[in-house]
Design an enzyme around this catalytic site. Sequence first.
Site, PDB file in Angstrom:
ATOM      1  N   ARG A 200       0.679  -1.041  -0.117  1.00 41.73           N
ATOM      2  CA  ARG A 200       0.096   0.000  -0.172  1.00 41.73           C
ATOM      3  C   ARG A 200       0.879   1.163   0.019  1.00 41.73           C
ATOM      4  O   ARG A 200       1.638   1.433   0.719  1.00 41.73           O
ATOM      5  CB  ARG A 200      -1.122   0.441   1.409  1.00 41.73           C
ATOM      6  CG  ARG A 200      -1.774  -1.339   1.602  1.00 41.73           C
ATOM      7  CD  ARG A 200      -3.213  -1.006   0.298  1.00 41.73           C
ATOM      8  NE  ARG A 200      -3.788  -2.778   0.657  1.00 41.73           N
ATOM      9  CZ  ARG A 200      -4.588  -2.609   1.202  1.00 41.73           C
ATOM     10  NH1 ARG A 200      -5.525  -1.990   1.964  1.00 41.73           N
ATOM     11  NH2 ARG A 200      -5.553  -4.230   0.847  1.00 41.73           N
ATOM     12  N   ARG A 208      -0.560   2.881  12.823  1.00 40.48           N
ATOM     13  CA  ARG A 208      -1.194   1.039  12.470  1.00 40.48           C
ATOM     14  C   ARG A 208      -1.195   0.996  10.413  1.00 40.48           C
ATOM     15  O   ARG A 208      -2.258  -0.392   9.943  1.00 40.48           O
ATOM     16  CB  ARG A 208      -2.612   1.551  12.652  1.00 40.48           C
ATOM     17  CG  ARG A 208      -3.616   2.220  12.042  1.00 40.48           C
ATOM     18  CD  ARG A 208      -5.136   2.017  12.590  1.00 40.48           C
ATOM     19  NE  ARG A 208      -6.251   2.898  12.218  1.00 40.48           N
ATOM     20  CZ  ARG A 208      -7.293   2.598  12.753  1.00 40.48           C
ATOM     21  NH1 ARG A 208      -7.775   1.654  12.585  1.00 40.48           N
ATOM     22  NH2 ARG A 208      -8.414   3.520  11.491  1.00 40.48           N
ATOM     23  N   SER A 354     -11.232  -6.308   6.337  1.00 40.90           N
ATOM     24  CA  SER A 354     -12.389  -5.927   5.989  1.00 40.90           C
ATOM     25  C   SER A 354     -12.959  -7.200   4.779  1.00 40.90           C
ATOM     26  O   SER A 354     -11.951  -8.005   4.682  1.00 40.90           O
ATOM     27  CB  SER A 354     -12.545  -4.505   5.103  1.00 40.90           C
ATOM     28  OG  SER A 354     -11.824  -4.726   4.386  1.00 40.90           O
TER      29      SER A 354
HETATM   30  O1  4AD Z   1      -9.372  -3.215   3.927  1.00 40.43           O
HETATM   31  P1  4AD Z   1      -8.234  -3.838   2.613  1.00 40.43           P
HETATM   32  O2  4AD Z   1      -7.868  -2.963   2.047  1.00 40.43           O
HETATM   33  O3  4AD Z   1      -9.048  -4.878   2.610  1.00 40.43           O
HETATM   34  C1  4AD Z   1      -9.201  -5.685   1.353  1.00 40.43           C
HETATM   35  O4  4AD Z   1      -8.103  -5.501   0.877  1.00 40.43           O
HETATM   36  C2  4AD Z   1      -9.491  -6.511   0.613  1.00 40.43           C
HETATM   37  N1  4AD Z   1      -9.544  -7.018  -0.591  1.00 40.43           N
HETATM   38  C3  4AD Z   1     -10.614  -7.521   1.815  1.00 40.43           C
HETATM   39  C4  4AD Z   1     -11.749  -8.385   1.114  1.00 40.43           C
HETATM   40  O5  4AD Z   1     -11.200  -9.708   1.478  1.00 40.43           O
HETATM   41  N2  4AD Z   1     -12.613  -7.386   0.872  1.00 40.43           N
HETATM   42  O6  4AD Z   1      -7.307  -4.319   3.990  1.00 40.43           O
HETATM   43  C5  4AD Z   1      -7.608  -5.961   5.004  1.00 40.43           C
HETATM   44  C6  4AD Z   1      -6.903  -5.673   5.766  1.00 40.43           C
HETATM   45  C7  4AD Z   1      -7.183  -4.910   6.787  1.00 40.43           C
HETATM   46  O7  4AD Z   1      -8.332  -4.520   7.585  1.00 40.43           O
HETATM   47  C8  4AD Z   1      -6.103  -4.096   8.097  1.00 40.43           C
HETATM   48  O8  4AD Z   1      -6.489  -4.666   8.643  1.00 40.43           O
HETATM   49  C9  4AD Z   1      -4.997  -4.304   7.103  1.00 40.43           C
HETATM   50  O9  4AD Z   1      -5.820  -5.416   5.737  1.00 40.43           O
HETATM   51  N3  4AD Z   1      -4.673  -3.273   6.091  1.00 40.43           N
HETATM   52  C10 4AD Z   1      -3.652  -2.845   6.848  1.00 40.43           C
HETATM   53  N4  4AD Z   1      -2.557  -2.460   7.824  1.00 40.43           N
HETATM   54  C11 4AD Z   1      -1.225  -2.418   7.745  1.00 40.43           C
HETATM   55  N5  4AD Z   1      -0.781  -1.681   7.054  1.00 40.43           N
HETATM   56  C12 4AD Z   1      -1.614  -0.283   6.308  1.00 40.43           C
HETATM   57  N6  4AD Z   1      -1.620  -0.005   5.188  1.00 40.43           N
HETATM   58  C13 4AD Z   1      -3.114  -1.785   6.030  1.00 40.43           C
HETATM   59  N7  4AD Z   1      -4.128  -1.079   5.352  1.00 40.43           N
HETATM   60  C14 4AD Z   1      -4.663  -2.749   5.646  1.00 40.43           C
END
Ligand code: 4AD
Length: 428
Positions: A200, A208, A354
């Site tokens: 990301r 976090r 999520s």
């Molecule tokens: O919420 P996110 O972006 O969801 C997805 O990637 C979807 N494809 C998931 C799905 O199957 N619908 O990321 C999922 C999780 C978040 O809830 C968070 O726990 C973690 O990834 N996350 C991070 N952890 C650390 N650093 C970051 N920049 C994060 N961004 C998301």
Amino acid sequence: GRKWTEIGLLNEELKDKEVLIRGRAQTIRAVGKNIAFLVLREKGFTVQCVLTVAPELVSRQMVKFATSLSRESHVDIEGIVSVPGVPIKGASQQVEVQVRKLYGISKAVPNLPINIEDAARSEIEIEKALQIFRQFLLSEGFVGIHTPKLIGGSSEGGSAVFKLDYKGQPACLAQSPQLHKQMAICGDFGRVFEIGPVFRAEDSYTHRHLCEFTGLDVEMEIKEHYFEVIDIVDHLFVAMFDNLNENCKKELEAIRKQYPFEPLKYLRKTLRLTFQEGVQMLKEAGVEVDPLGDLNTEAERKLGKLVLEKYDTEFYILHRYPLAVRPFYTMPCYDDPAYSNSFDVFIRGEEIISGAQRVHVPEFLATRAEACGIDVQTILTYIDSFRYGAPPHGGFGVGLERVVMLFCALNNIRKASLYPRDPLRLAP
Ligand code: 4AD
């Protein structure tokens, strides 16, 4: 080779036996010129080694050498196991080693900038959590898959992607296995999971967010309801928490000593609240939020506190989010398309997961992507795979470091990552 004994296996049964051990010098203490205590550590286990100047034991020079060792230097010791009459403080093993020979193997610089012992702790938790994740899903009929991390376009929408040049073609590092795990479902795998790096590029300077983290992804066919996905989350995480509490006692204790925290409160059947119920609870507590918007970090924290007071749990699932705040691939609710068949999961008021049911009708998927500002050309093969027969399905993504950070109530995700990557950190 010679017979080595692991420090963690030293016990009273070895009394009077000669052993050969290797460890890192944790503490070194001289008592006068003739006695020194050296605590050696191996994989978190520690033993007190005693150097006593005597003809059949060690020389005065040896004691001098031992006391000159810097912390974290590696040392080999040959000695005899003894059992003192009193409990040994400051070492995990309740026996001592009376040193006969001592060899310095490698020297650490004096005044290390980090505490080596702490660094290893949360990594052990991470490993254990992964093991449970994998075992649980395999036992539930999921297949582990490996999807590409070099892809042609953004997988989550938005601009937070690391762009790169793929032999002259624009490409990026995958923000998640989202598209490919769904394509695997179209490919008749039924249920899949992946453990892999997630990238990301967002400029988030918070406690976090990382630029690279370990994503645990799950995707599965759904028969009737997205609650089937939520049930997997529920059982998986209760198993994970139970297992960590049971099998990582030593590591949790060590973390707790340095960063005191209360064990996580969670229920046997995980609490599920709708987004609307959450908004209502906030409203009753005097916090106004947009009922069709997203919750900001502060509102999420507040709701976490309210849930703890009312339901006595720090782990819960909030579902049926407004459609507008979810990614393009999210399935709207059949009864009210302003909402969606989606959910977030929280530990101590912060998001760890999520997930959602996905749109599986290709034409509608393309419409939703366009409506969300995605260039459909970049995801054509993804949309095409739904034309080959796509069952209703859903899944979720977990941020592993967040789970460990919040389970242990650490205040920073960097403490749950061995080599954290953030906007300002690319080394070591
Ligand atoms: O919420 P996110 O972006 O969801 C997805 O990637 C979807 N494809 C998931 C799905 O199957 N619908 O990321 C999922 C999780 C978040 O809830 C968070 O726990 C973690 O990834 N996350 C991070 N952890 C650390 N650093 C970051 N920049 C994060 N961004 C998301």
